[in-house]
Design a protein around this motif. Structure first.
Motif, PDB file in Angstrom:
ATOM      1  N   ALA A 203       0.641  -1.203  -0.057  1.00  0.00           N
ATOM      2  CA  ALA A 203       0.180  -0.062   0.039  1.00  0.00           C
ATOM      3  C   ALA A 203       0.824   1.306  -0.006  1.00  0.00           C
ATOM      4  O   ALA A 203       1.680   1.349   0.632  1.00  0.00           O
ATOM      5  N   THR A 204       0.566   2.113  -0.792  1.00  0.00           N
ATOM      6  CA  THR A 204       1.256   3.377  -0.901  1.00  0.00           C
ATOM      7  C   THR A 204       0.541   4.530  -1.423  1.00  0.00           C
ATOM      8  O   THR A 204      -0.474   4.255  -2.356  1.00  0.00           O
ATOM      9  N   HIS A 205       0.906   5.718  -0.996  1.00  0.00           N
ATOM     10  CA  HIS A 205       0.168   7.003  -1.633  1.00  0.00           C
ATOM     11  C   HIS A 205       0.883   7.417  -2.962  1.00  0.00           C
ATOM     12  O   HIS A 205       0.478   8.244  -3.526  1.00  0.00           O
ATOM     13  N   ASN A 206       2.138   6.993  -2.995  1.00  0.00           N
ATOM     14  CA  ASN A 206       3.115   7.373  -4.026  1.00  0.00           C
ATOM     15  C   ASN A 206       2.751   6.825  -5.522  1.00  0.00           C
ATOM     16  O   ASN A 206       3.194   5.667  -5.613  1.00  0.00           O
ATOM     17  N   LEU A 207       2.132   7.614  -6.145  1.00  0.00           N
ATOM     18  CA  LEU A 207       2.191   7.029  -7.678  1.00  0.00           C
ATOM     19  C   LEU A 207       3.282   6.652  -8.203  1.00  0.00           C
ATOM     20  O   LEU A 207       3.199   5.694  -9.243  1.00  0.00           O
ATOM     21  N   GLU A 208       4.426   6.958  -8.025  1.00  0.00           N
ATOM     22  CA  GLU A 208       5.620   6.840  -8.513  1.00  0.00           C
ATOM     23  C   GLU A 208       6.257   5.612  -8.459  1.00  0.00           C
ATOM     24  O   GLU A 208       6.871   4.780  -9.034  1.00  0.00           O
ATOM     25  N   LEU A 209       6.049   5.465  -7.014  1.00  0.00           N
ATOM     26  CA  LEU A 209       6.392   4.093  -6.377  1.00  0.00           C
ATOM     27  C   LEU A 209       5.691   2.713  -6.914  1.00  0.00           C
ATOM     28  O   LEU A 209       6.073   1.725  -7.061  1.00  0.00           O
ATOM     29  N   ALA A 210       4.316   3.312  -6.922  1.00  0.00           N
ATOM     30  CA  ALA A 210       3.335   2.228  -7.569  1.00  0.00           C
ATOM     31  C   ALA A 210       3.703   1.707  -8.741  1.00  0.00           C
ATOM     32  O   ALA A 210       3.435   0.561  -9.155  1.00  0.00           O
ATOM     33  N   ALA A 211       4.247   2.643  -9.632  1.00  0.00           N
ATOM     34  CA  ALA A 211       4.241   2.381 -11.101  1.00  0.00           C
ATOM     35  C   ALA A 211       5.563   1.380 -11.342  1.00  0.00           C
ATOM     36  O   ALA A 211       5.692   0.968 -12.322  1.00  0.00           O
ATOM     37  N   ARG A 212       6.538   1.201  -9.930  1.00  0.00           N
ATOM     38  CA  ARG A 212       7.314   0.259 -10.262  1.00  0.00           C
ATOM     39  C   ARG A 212       7.011  -1.106  -9.827  1.00  0.00           C
ATOM     40  O   ARG A 212       8.019  -2.017 -10.150  1.00  0.00           O
TER      41      ARG A 212
END
Length: 227
Positions: A203-212
């Motif tokens: 779970a993350t708020h960070n879309l850049e991290l999610a994209a990885r």
């Protein structure tokens, strides 16, 4: 074809059932996570992502629905059996590291292995290997208070993987870190996950991290939707 590591089917969870202030948090959640797959769970605070992770990791129960881990139905299991499965098959990472302050980094990773019946020498060897993988082996003998925030969280990653789980559940694992440190620490986590081949829901708020990650899902109005 092998079974998915995690399967959630028809998961429903609410609070204050039958009352005027009843809240439906999760509505018919279906999720399948394959072996070695890393899934991003994107949601704002209060959307129910922690509840979903807790149900997936057997820390909470759904009102209705089925949780399967490695093909085994978790419905109706005793508390003792659920605890054993959590200890052996599931690793948890939280926003705060929750390391035991009186023990060193190495000892924090050794302890869960001892609880699982691993002999101390082998537990220490695995702990040292995990610390090496995330780049903090030189801090093995330091207690949490002597570590930076990024170092503390890397040790927490290692502790979560100490008992070689099948499934990793992480709730905002870099949420307490500044952006630069967050990026570096998340990179270390992904290397650790990829290197061990386990499945993960992060779970993350960070879309850049999610994209990885391999797949991105948003928890919205109690339902999962693909990004």
């Amino acid at each position: 074809m092998s079974n998915p590591t995690l399967e959630l089917s028809g998961i429903v969870k609410g609070y204050n059932a039958g009352r005027e202030n009843e809240v439906q948090v999760l509505r018919q959640i279906d999720l399948s996570v394959g072996e070695g797959e890393v899934v991003a769970l994107v949601a704002p605070s209060g959307a129910g992502k922690s509840t979903l992770l807790h149900i997936a990791g057997l820390l909470d129960t759904a009102d209705t629905g089925v949780v399967k881990i490695a093909g085994q139905d978790m419905t109706g299991l005793s508390d003792r059996k659920r605890t054993a499965i959590r200890r052996e098959d599931v690793g948890f990472i939280y926003q705060f590291h929750h390391l035991l302050p009186e023990f060193t980094a190495l000892e924090n990773i050794v302890l869960p292995q001892l609880a699982n019946g691993v002999v101390r020498a082998l537990a220490a060897e695995r702990a040292q290997d995990l610390l090496t993988r995330v780049g903090v082996a030189h801090r093995a003998d330091h207690r949490p208070a002597a570590l930076s925030g990024g170092e503390q969280q890397r040790v927490a990653f290692c502790r979560a993987l100490a008992n070689t789980p099948r499934l990793l559940l992480a709730d905002e694992p870099t949420g307490n870190l500044d952006p630069g440190t967050s990026d570096q620490v998340f990179g270390a986590l992904m290397e650790l996950v990829r290197g061990t081949g386990l499945s993960a829901v992060i779970a993350t708020h960070n879309l850049e991290l999610a994209a990885r990650m391999d797949r991105q899902l948003r928890l919205q109005d109690g339902a999962l939707v693909a990004l």
